[in-house]
Design a protein around this motif. Structure first.
Motif, PDB file in Angstrom:
ATOM      1  N   LEU A  62       1.443  -1.271   0.101  1.00 37.31           N
ATOM      2  CA  LEU A  62      -0.240   0.119  -0.261  1.00 37.31           C
ATOM      3  C   LEU A  62       0.767   1.241   0.246  1.00 37.31           C
ATOM      4  N   VAL A  63       0.842   1.963  -0.732  1.00 38.77           N
ATOM      5  CA  VAL A  63       1.970   3.299  -1.200  1.00 38.77           C
ATOM      6  C   VAL A  63       0.921   4.695  -1.336  1.00 38.77           C
ATOM      7  N   GLU A  64       1.963   5.144  -1.270  1.00 37.31           N
ATOM      8  CA  GLU A  64       1.075   7.310  -0.925  1.00 37.31           C
ATOM      9  C   GLU A  64       2.102   7.566  -2.504  1.00 37.31           C
ATOM     10  N   ARG A  68       4.069   9.721  -1.954  1.00 35.97           N
ATOM     11  CA  ARG A  68       5.270  10.484  -1.651  1.00 35.97           C
ATOM     12  C   ARG A  68       6.037   8.753  -1.641  1.00 35.97           C
ATOM     13  N   ASP A  69       5.562   7.425  -1.829  1.00 29.95           N
ATOM     14  CA  ASP A  69       6.457   6.622  -1.354  1.00 29.95           C
ATOM     15  C   ASP A  69       7.109   6.213  -2.481  1.00 29.95           C
TER      16      ASP A  69
END
Lengths: 335, 478
Positions: free
Chosen positions: B250-252, B254-255
């Motif tokens: 699970l990424v945003e 900014r990742d």
């Protein structure tokens, strides 16, 4: 997945790919939970202590706030110190970023951000504690004549959570980052609890060693769940014995040394190292641990326990910052 | 304690999913109702209470928009299920299959040859004026020419007992986690009924989702990520849930970083490549270099990498053009044009305010129509004529006249009802139905759906942001 052999061991550690943001959140989730649990115990013990005081001694709630390092904030917010105010401030105050209430909210916030990294069991338990503290807040527990049940519930809730965390999460980097967070928080809290004795007033200098003095020392041990184990190991309650136990004991799980030994170990598990250091985090934690490892309680007392603990807390903060810079800071990893 | 009793249950003249007009139970609900009647109120209320607790402990909460810092709510799950007969489901499945296939060809055509425009089936200006049309996607060829990998079509049943498609959600439809978790909860609520009714399972949705993503990947094994706007998004629970169920990261925004024409995650072990992104961030926000420049949620350079074929995005950007509410009115013609077939699952009659005759009709009949903004969703930007005041109608008239392209109108349809637990009785409440369609190597429709229910008496608005709840949806196998 990257496999790294640990020298001298037949176990192959698996290093899962872990987002820096996620590692940061697991670390803080565990720190906040440990903080909440410790606060609940402090409050519980001090409440107990207040019930057993000799008639001429007034209840002391200020040292508790001093222990947490948030006296300045308390002093600006309130102009009165009593049981109800301090319980409110430490357990429920939304203006106090470290209150049990805020710690649990933030622990859950972090848990939400990393929901796929933790198990359903861990997540459900976090929600349980979350609703527990919310309910405590809406029922105005701080006004109750005896809020100890609430503290016990929080304590048990956090302990159960740590147990579930250990029993259901694979020993990947994430678990170790969580452990490091928990252990650093625990070491910090143990050092602060020990320091509280410095702030607790005795009626007269002659009172050192009096039953009242012992009552305080006993409360202090109980504040870090150390009473039973201390009794078993040392028997007699003495300031120097208790201090040695909480700072330098190699086997008690809440002693400052033991916390750092395990935190360092988890750090090595993440980096694949085993001696010395390969980054600033390992270096800082290694030096601080060695300082305890070769520490001598008589020397510590000689140069001043309060100063020693103060210095420890500063260095522990540096360790925490070094961990952030090494693993969590996005700018650093990008390089 | 009194037993559950349906003798006073009143359909009030609406189509009821459980009983016919004369009160006779429909066959596919017979067993369920029989079991329910053996239960007493205390037990039923306790089951509902346990369901609420289960949702809290699962953290099945959502944030309401505009309510950023914290109030989390649960989507009320009513324990009386919406049951769909085998026959109805087979029909729905056929209709959805046809619809999604046609819409996907349509999207591909719009961004490539534009044959449908040249052949004058759909007016050019209608497409290019759509706020969900993305010029940046012209010339794009996603893997296997699949654009809408995941869709959730809103279907209703009218007074006449027929199903109608109300809306196609081809961008980032949400709610599937509720379909899955509601089932888990209801299995605990009514174990013995499950044993005896043949309810088709839905648990394998996340396996299918993962398989579908892998089938799109440029490499194998593929690294899959779910891109979320973050924990304050109203559907965050679902993003986290799906990532976990699929075993994806699970990424945003900014990742993620772009390097050497590939997408990488920033990890404690350095940069790691990502091959497929199930993005739950709208087109506008995925890449500030190409779409909205002020977006903090996306990844600068992502679209360029996507165009090179070095990462797959699901759904593809630009799919929104096909769920524009004005384009919706053309879907019967779209299906006919590409597949040469008549539409199986009908549309609701739709007036397009961009067309003069329709506009005049709409302005004259504000009080009896439902008027919708063509690019809005979630129950926002709409006017329900019969429930609105004169003042609201006048205000809306102005909006329509200022920008007719932005509005459509439909007759008010009385959604069918399902018995629903209220304070101390069981009463009919209006529902819709959102099944989920996966489109990879083939079209895959999971036998289940999210049933949304308008909990307020007489309300027709089922949206969670406006007093809606949900029901578990049981598709029967016999």
């Amino acid at each position: 997945m990257v496999e790294a052999k640990i020298p001298g061991s037949w176990i192959t550690e698996i290093h899962e790919i872990m987002l820096s943001r996620v590692a940061d959140s697991i670390y803080w989730m565990n720190r906040y939970l440990e903080r909440a649990e410790n606060y609940a115990r402090f409050l519980d013990v001090n409440f107990n202590l207040s019930l057993e005081l000799p008639p001429n001694i007034s209840e002391e709630w200020k040292p508790l706030v001093l222990t947490t390092g948030d006296w300045k904030m308390y002093d600006t917010l309130y102009d009165k110190i009593d049981k109800e105010y301090v319980i409110y401030f430490l357990a429920f105050d939304q203006n106090n970023p470290n209150s049990i209430y805020n710690s649990i909210i933030k622990a859950r916030e972090n848990a939400r951000a990393i929901r796929p990294e933790i198990t359903k069991e861990v997540w459900e338990q976090i929600n349980y504690i979350y609703y527990l503290v919310k309910e405590g807040h809406s029922k105005k527990q701080w006004q109750r004549s005896d809020p100890r049940n609430f503290f016990t519930e929080i304590k048990k809730g956090c302990q159960l959570l740590h147990g579930i965390f250990d029993a259901t999460i694979s020993r990947t980097d994430g678990w170790h980052f969580g452990k490091i967070g928990q252990l650093i928080e625990r070491a910090d809290k143990t050092s602060r609890v020990l320091d509280v004795k410095y702030h607790m007033l005795l009626p007269t200098p002659e009172a050192v060693g009096s039953p009242f003095d012992l009552l305080q020392w006993t409360a202090l041990l109980k504040s870090v769940s150390a009473y039973d184990m201390y009794r078993k190991t040392n028997g007699k309650l003495t300031p120097i014995g208790i201090s040695e136990f909480l700072i330098l004991d190699k086997v008690f799980p809440r002693s400052m040394l033991r916390c750092l030994m395990h935190a360092e170990n988890s750090l090595y598990k993440i980096t694949g190292g085993s001696v010395g250091y390969s980054n600033i985090a390992e270096k800082k934690i290694g030096i601080l641990k060695s300082q305890l490892e070769y520490g001598d309680i008589n020397e510590i007392f000689h140069s001043g326990l309060h100063e020693y603990l103060d210095d420890f807390q500063v260095k522990l903060n540096e360790v925490s910052k070094a961990i952030f810079d090494t693993f969590f800071s996005i700018e650093n990893v990008k390089k | 304690m009194a037993k559950i009793d349906f003798t006073t249950y009143d359909t009030n003249g609406f189509y009821d999913e459980m009983v016919e007009m004369d009160g006779k139970v429909r066959p596919h609900y017979a067993l369920f109702r029989e079991r329910l009647q053996k239960m007493d109120w205390k037990k039923l209320n306790f089951l509902q209470y346990s369901t609420d607790r289960a949702q809290l402990s699962l953290g099945m909460t959502f944030n309401v928009y505009g309510d950023n810092q914290g109030i989390e709510r649960i989507l009320h799950l009513d324990i009386i299920p919406r049951i769909i007969s085998k026959q109805d489901w087979e029909y729905l499945e056929k209709g959805l299959r046809q619809r999604i296939e046609a819409l996907n060809i349509f999207i591909n055509d719009i961004y490539n040859d534009q044959k449908i425009i040249r052949d004058k089936i759909i007016p050019e200006e209608l497409i290019f004026s759509s706020s969900t049309f993305r010029g940046q996607c012209i010339g794009l060829n996603p893997p296997q020419n699949i654009w809408c990998h995941i869709s959730g079509t809103d279907i209703i049943r009218g007074d006449d007992g027929s199903f109608y498609v109300l809306e196609d959600n081809l961008r980032c439809p949400s709610g599937v986690s509720y379909m899955l978790e509601n089932r888990e909860i209801l299995k605990r609520t009514f174990p013995e009924i499950f044993e005896n009714l043949h309810v088709r399972p839905v648990y394998n949705y996340s396996h299918h989702l993962r398989d579908m993503m892998e089938s799109l990947a440029p490499v194998s094994p593929a690294s899959i990520a779910v891109l979320t706007p973050g924990i304050y998004n109203s559907a965050y629970f679902e993003h986290a849930y799906l990532a976990q169920q699929m075993g994806a990261e699970l990424v945003e925004g900014r990742d993620l970083v772009i390097k050497d024409d590939f997408v990488f995650m920033i990890t404690t072990n350095g940069l790691q490549r990502v091959d497929v992104i199930y993005r739950r961030v709208d087109d506008d926000f995925i890449d500030p270099n190409v779409f909205r420049g002020d977006s903090m949620l996306g990844v600068p350079g992502l679209f360029e990498v996507y165009k090179k074929g070095n990462v797959v995005l699901a759904n593809a950007p630009g799919t929104g053009v096909a769920d524009d509410k004005a384009v919706y009115a053309y879907i019967p013609r779209i299906i006919k044009y590409y597949l040469g077939e008549e539409m199986i699952l009908p549309n609701v009659q739709t007036y397009i305010c961009a067309e003069k005759n329709d506009l005049d009709f709409v302005l004259d009949h504000m009080h009896e129509l439902v008027i919708k903004q063509t690019d809005a969703s979630g129950g926002y930007g709409m006017l329900i004529g019969p429930k609105s005041t004169k003042k609201e109608q006048e205000d809306f008239k102005e909006k329509i006249k200022n920008n007719p392209r932005n509005y459509i109108a439909q007759p008010t349809i009385n959604l069918s009802r399902v018995p629903t637990l209220t304070e101390n009785s069981i009463e009919g409440r209006h529902v819709d139905l959102r099944p989920y369609v996966l489109y990879g190597k083939e079209i895959n429709i999971i036998p289940g759906a999210l049933t949304r229910v308008a909990l307020k008496k007489d309300s027709l608005v089922v949206n969670s942001s406006q007093g809606g709840g949900s029901k578990d949806t049981w598709v029967l196998d016999n």
